[in-house]
Design a protein around this motif. Structure first.
Motif, PDB file in Angstrom:
ATOM      1  N   VAL A  47      -3.022  -0.181   7.232  1.00  0.00           N
ATOM      2  CA  VAL A  47      -2.660  -1.271   6.856  1.00  0.00           C
ATOM      3  C   VAL A  47      -2.156  -1.701   5.090  1.00  0.00           C
ATOM      4  CG1 VAL A  47      -3.427  -3.718   5.998  1.00  0.00           C
ATOM      5  CG2 VAL A  47      -3.284  -2.775   8.499  1.00  0.00           C
ATOM      6  N   SER A  48      -3.579  -0.294   4.378  1.00  0.00           N
ATOM      7  CA  SER A  48      -3.942   0.581   3.056  1.00  0.00           C
ATOM      8  C   SER A  48      -2.576   0.908   3.128  1.00  0.00           C
ATOM      9  CB  SER A  48      -4.974   0.601   3.045  1.00  0.00           C
ATOM     10  OG  SER A  48      -5.281   1.455   4.233  1.00  0.00           O
ATOM     11  N   PHE A  49      -1.844   1.469   3.773  1.00  0.00           N
ATOM     12  CA  PHE A  49      -1.016   2.872   3.610  1.00  0.00           C
ATOM     13  C   PHE A  49       0.237   1.544   3.518  1.00  0.00           C
ATOM     14  CE2 PHE A  49       2.882   4.999   5.194  1.00  0.00           C
ATOM     15  CZ  PHE A  49       3.625   5.456   4.203  1.00  0.00           C
ATOM     16  N   ILE A  50       0.687   0.580   3.828  1.00  0.00           N
ATOM     17  CA  ILE A  50       1.874  -0.002   3.958  1.00  0.00           C
ATOM     18  C   ILE A  50       1.651  -0.949   2.754  1.00  0.00           C
ATOM     19  CG2 ILE A  50       2.773  -2.389   5.024  1.00  0.00           C
ATOM     20  CD1 ILE A  50       2.141  -0.840   8.422  1.00  0.00           C
ATOM     21  N   LEU A  51       1.142  -1.205   2.034  1.00  0.00           N
ATOM     22  CA  LEU A  51       0.205  -2.226   1.727  1.00  0.00           C
ATOM     23  C   LEU A  51       0.950  -1.595  -0.101  1.00  0.00           C
ATOM     24  CD1 LEU A  51      -2.653  -4.584   2.727  1.00  0.00           C
ATOM     25  CD2 LEU A  51       0.032  -5.466   2.827  1.00  0.00           C
ATOM     26  N   GLY A  52       0.063  -0.437   0.010  1.00  0.00           N
ATOM     27  CA  GLY A  52       0.424   0.775  -1.337  1.00  0.00           C
ATOM     28  C   GLY A  52       1.573   0.857  -1.326  1.00  0.00           C
ATOM     29  N   VAL A  53       2.447   1.567  -0.389  1.00  0.00           N
ATOM     30  CA  VAL A  53       3.596   1.680  -0.301  1.00  0.00           C
ATOM     31  C   VAL A  53       4.782   0.478  -1.112  1.00  0.00           C
ATOM     32  CG1 VAL A  53       5.813   2.941   0.265  1.00  0.00           C
ATOM     33  CG2 VAL A  53       3.508   3.377   0.738  1.00  0.00           C
ATOM     34  N   ILE A  54       4.285  -0.398  -0.681  1.00  0.00           N
ATOM     35  CA  ILE A  54       5.182  -1.373  -0.964  1.00  0.00           C
ATOM     36  C   ILE A  54       4.518  -2.174  -2.181  1.00  0.00           C
ATOM     37  CG2 ILE A  54       5.600  -3.891  -0.788  1.00  0.00           C
ATOM     38  CD1 ILE A  54       5.006  -3.700   2.286  1.00  0.00           C
ATOM     39  N   SER A  55       3.135  -1.851  -2.891  1.00  0.00           N
ATOM     40  CA  SER A  55       2.459  -2.533  -3.611  1.00  0.00           C
ATOM     41  C   SER A  55       3.388  -1.917  -4.907  1.00  0.00           C
ATOM     42  CB  SER A  55       1.462  -2.082  -4.230  1.00  0.00           C
ATOM     43  OG  SER A  55       0.566  -2.875  -5.609  1.00  0.00           O
ATOM     44  N   ALA A  56       3.615  -0.211  -4.654  1.00  0.00           N
ATOM     45  CA  ALA A  56       3.665   0.753  -5.871  1.00  0.00           C
ATOM     46  C   ALA A  56       5.452   0.607  -5.668  1.00  0.00           C
ATOM     47  CB  ALA A  56       3.592   2.105  -5.275  1.00  0.00           C
ATOM     48  N   LEU A  57       5.851  -0.019  -4.999  1.00  0.00           N
ATOM     49  CA  LEU A  57       7.528  -0.138  -5.237  1.00  0.00           C
ATOM     50  C   LEU A  57       8.000  -1.124  -5.595  1.00  0.00           C
ATOM     51  CD1 LEU A  57       8.942   1.387  -1.357  1.00  0.00           C
ATOM     52  CD2 LEU A  57       9.224   2.833  -4.073  1.00  0.00           C
ATOM     53  N   TYR A  58       7.009  -1.839  -5.686  1.00  0.00           N
ATOM     54  CA  TYR A  58       7.272  -3.312  -5.982  1.00  0.00           C
ATOM     55  C   TYR A  58       6.064  -3.872  -7.536  1.00  0.00           C
ATOM     56  CZ  TYR A  58      10.469  -4.706  -2.390  1.00  0.00           C
ATOM     57  OH  TYR A  58      11.657  -4.657  -1.577  1.00  0.00           O
ATOM     58  N   ARG A  59       5.520  -2.635  -8.542  1.00  0.00           N
ATOM     59  CA  ARG A  59       5.469  -2.236  -9.080  1.00  0.00           C
ATOM     60  C   ARG A  59       5.124  -3.567 -10.034  1.00  0.00           C
ATOM     61  NH1 ARG A  59       4.738   2.695 -12.472  1.00  0.00           N
ATOM     62  NH2 ARG A  59       6.927   3.494 -11.845  1.00  0.00           N
ATOM     63  N   ASP A  60       4.534  -4.595 -10.565  1.00  0.00           N
ATOM     64  CA  ASP A  60       4.209  -5.636 -11.088  1.00  0.00           C
ATOM     65  C   ASP A  60       4.928  -6.454 -10.641  1.00  0.00           C
ATOM     66  OD1 ASP A  60       2.089  -4.625 -13.361  1.00  0.00           O
ATOM     67  OD2 ASP A  60       4.146  -3.361 -13.481  1.00  0.00           O
ATOM     68  N   ARG A  61       5.838  -6.617  -9.166  1.00  0.00           N
ATOM     69  CA  ARG A  61       6.268  -7.578  -9.314  1.00  0.00           C
ATOM     70  C   ARG A  61       5.196  -8.677  -8.455  1.00  0.00           C
ATOM     71  NH1 ARG A  61      11.937  -5.637  -7.446  1.00  0.00           N
ATOM     72  NH2 ARG A  61      10.698  -3.424  -7.804  1.00  0.00           N
ATOM     73  N   TRP A  62       5.833 -10.057  -7.659  1.00  0.00           N
ATOM     74  CA  TRP A  62       4.900 -10.806  -7.091  1.00  0.00           C
ATOM     75  C   TRP A  62       4.505 -10.038  -5.693  1.00  0.00           C
ATOM     76  CZ3 TRP A  62       5.297 -11.587  -2.015  1.00  0.00           C
ATOM     77  CH2 TRP A  62       6.844 -11.664  -1.067  1.00  0.00           C
ATOM     78  N   PRO A  63       5.435  -9.441  -4.773  1.00  0.00           N
ATOM     79  CA  PRO A  63       4.138  -8.297  -3.883  1.00  0.00           C
ATOM     80  C   PRO A  63       3.452  -8.560  -3.983  1.00  0.00           C
ATOM     81  CG  PRO A  63       6.669  -8.324  -3.448  1.00  0.00           C
ATOM     82  CD  PRO A  63       6.688  -9.042  -4.920  1.00  0.00           C
ATOM     83  N   ASP A  64       3.269  -7.145  -5.509  1.00  0.00           N
ATOM     84  CA  ASP A  64       2.173  -6.254  -5.730  1.00  0.00           C
ATOM     85  C   ASP A  64       1.411  -7.584  -6.321  1.00  0.00           C
ATOM     86  OD1 ASP A  64       0.749  -4.275  -7.398  1.00  0.00           O
ATOM     87  OD2 ASP A  64       1.895  -4.663  -9.137  1.00  0.00           O
ATOM     88  N   GLN A  65       1.371  -8.397  -7.383  1.00  0.00           N
ATOM     89  CA  GLN A  65       0.858  -9.083  -7.610  1.00  0.00           C
ATOM     90  C   GLN A  65      -0.452  -9.978  -5.981  1.00  0.00           C
ATOM     91  OE1 GLN A  65      -0.546  -9.469 -10.404  1.00  0.00           O
ATOM     92  NE2 GLN A  65       1.116  -8.463 -11.390  1.00  0.00           N
TER      93      GLN A  65
END
Length: 319
Positions: free
Chosen positions: A116-134
């Motif tokens: 779960v952390s791998f998936i969320l961390g990768v998504i958060s980095a790829l969408y940096r500073d956008r709503w998925p990251d927030q």
């Protein structure tokens, strides 16, 4: 290859030294307890002082702790961790039934938290500073701030007491006989154990991914027209996983410690329940054996993770 073998050899040489140090520390701390307690537990509260003194002499409880430590190590090498209780039950036998349950809970929580952390961390980095990251940032902060034991109680109230869809107690079914029952019994403890880890690891994976995405070789690859998916899959992920994998290995000890508490809450017959049994009954031999085995498991797992780190990061092999 020679450097890799040399580094692996160093870890393997360090393993028995670290294991000996762990057993020495645990035995030294336990030596401050009253040595007559095992005798009273074995003979019963009504035993006379003469019987207790005789028992202590026969079992070497009056010897200095270094002498008892050497004898204990000799017995431990042979698989004998002593006995406990009036029935003189085997500590090694109790651990043999409890340790697999603790390790199962630990690794289910570890795998769940890692995925779960791998998936969320990768998504958060790829969408940096956008709503998925927030959104993921809020989830990860909630995970970091949530104690496992509090979440365990909350899960029991919601899914066991209110919705009645998951069991909070009872016997643990065999995975091979009843896999659905096994996972139903282990799901809530694993989630309670994994949620704080997920929050921490998500931030670590995101930070590692962002650092790699900002490096020159990524910009060069993009400028050369290499598809984004290939750059991320072949280069960024491989380099970014080095720090999270190392951190995840260090978290195994944290998870094992958390599993001790979670097992008691969910009434799982693991090492936590064994420690609680030893503390409540004053069984110092049982507590000592369980603590030593847990500590040795932590040392061995971290050595294995250390060697895995060498395989993942080729640059370390040249050091």
């Amino acid at each position: 290859m020679n450097n890799l073998l040399r580094l692996v050899g160093r870890r393997l040489i360090a393993l028995p030294i670290m294991a000996l140090g762990v057993t020495l520390l645990v035995f030294f701390l336990m030596s401050f307890t009253d040595p007559s307690i095992p005798a009273r537990n074995a003979l019963g509260e009504g035993a006379s002082q003469e019987a207790i003194a005789q028992y202590m002499d026969e079992h070497g409880l009056n010897d200095p702790w270094p002498v008892r430590y050497v004898a204990y190590i000799g017995n431990m090498v042979q698989g004998d961790l002593g006995t406990y209780g009036a029935s003189q039950a085997s500590v090694a036998g109790r651990i043999a039934t409890a340790l697999p349950i603790t390790m199962q809970l630990t690794f289910i929580g570890l795998i769940l938290g890692a995925i779960v952390s791998f998936i969320l961390g990768v998504i958060s980095a790829l969408y940096r500073d956008r709503w998925p990251d927030q959104l993921i940032r809020v989830i990860s902060i909630a995970g970091i701030a949530t104690p496992s034991f509090w979440l365990a109680v909350l899960l029991i109230l919601v899914f066991s007491s209110y919705l009645r869809v998951l069991p909070a107690s009872g016997a643990l079914p065999s995975f091979f006989v009843n896999p659905s029952g096994y996972f139903a019994r282990m799901l809530m403890p694993a989630v309670a154990l994994a949620f704080p880890l997920t929050g921490q690891m998500t931030r670590i994976v995101r930070t590692a991914m962002v650092e790699e995405l900002d490096k020159d070789y990524v910009r060069t690859a993009r400028g050369a027209g290499i598809p984004e998916q290939i750059v991320i899959a072949r280069n960024v992920l491989r380099n970014a996983l080095i720090t999270p994998v190392t951190t995840l290995g260090l978290k195994i000890g944290y998870l094992m410690g958390g599993a001790v508490v979670i097992e008691v809450i969910f009434n799982l017959p693991g090492m936590g329940t064994a420690i609680l049994q030893g503390i409540q009954g004053g069984e110092t031999t049982l507590v000592q054996g369980v603590v030593i085995v847990v500590a040795l498991a932590f040392v061995i797992i971290n050595i294995v993770v250390d060697m895995l780190y060498l395989l993942i990061n080729p640059r370390i092999r040249t050091v």
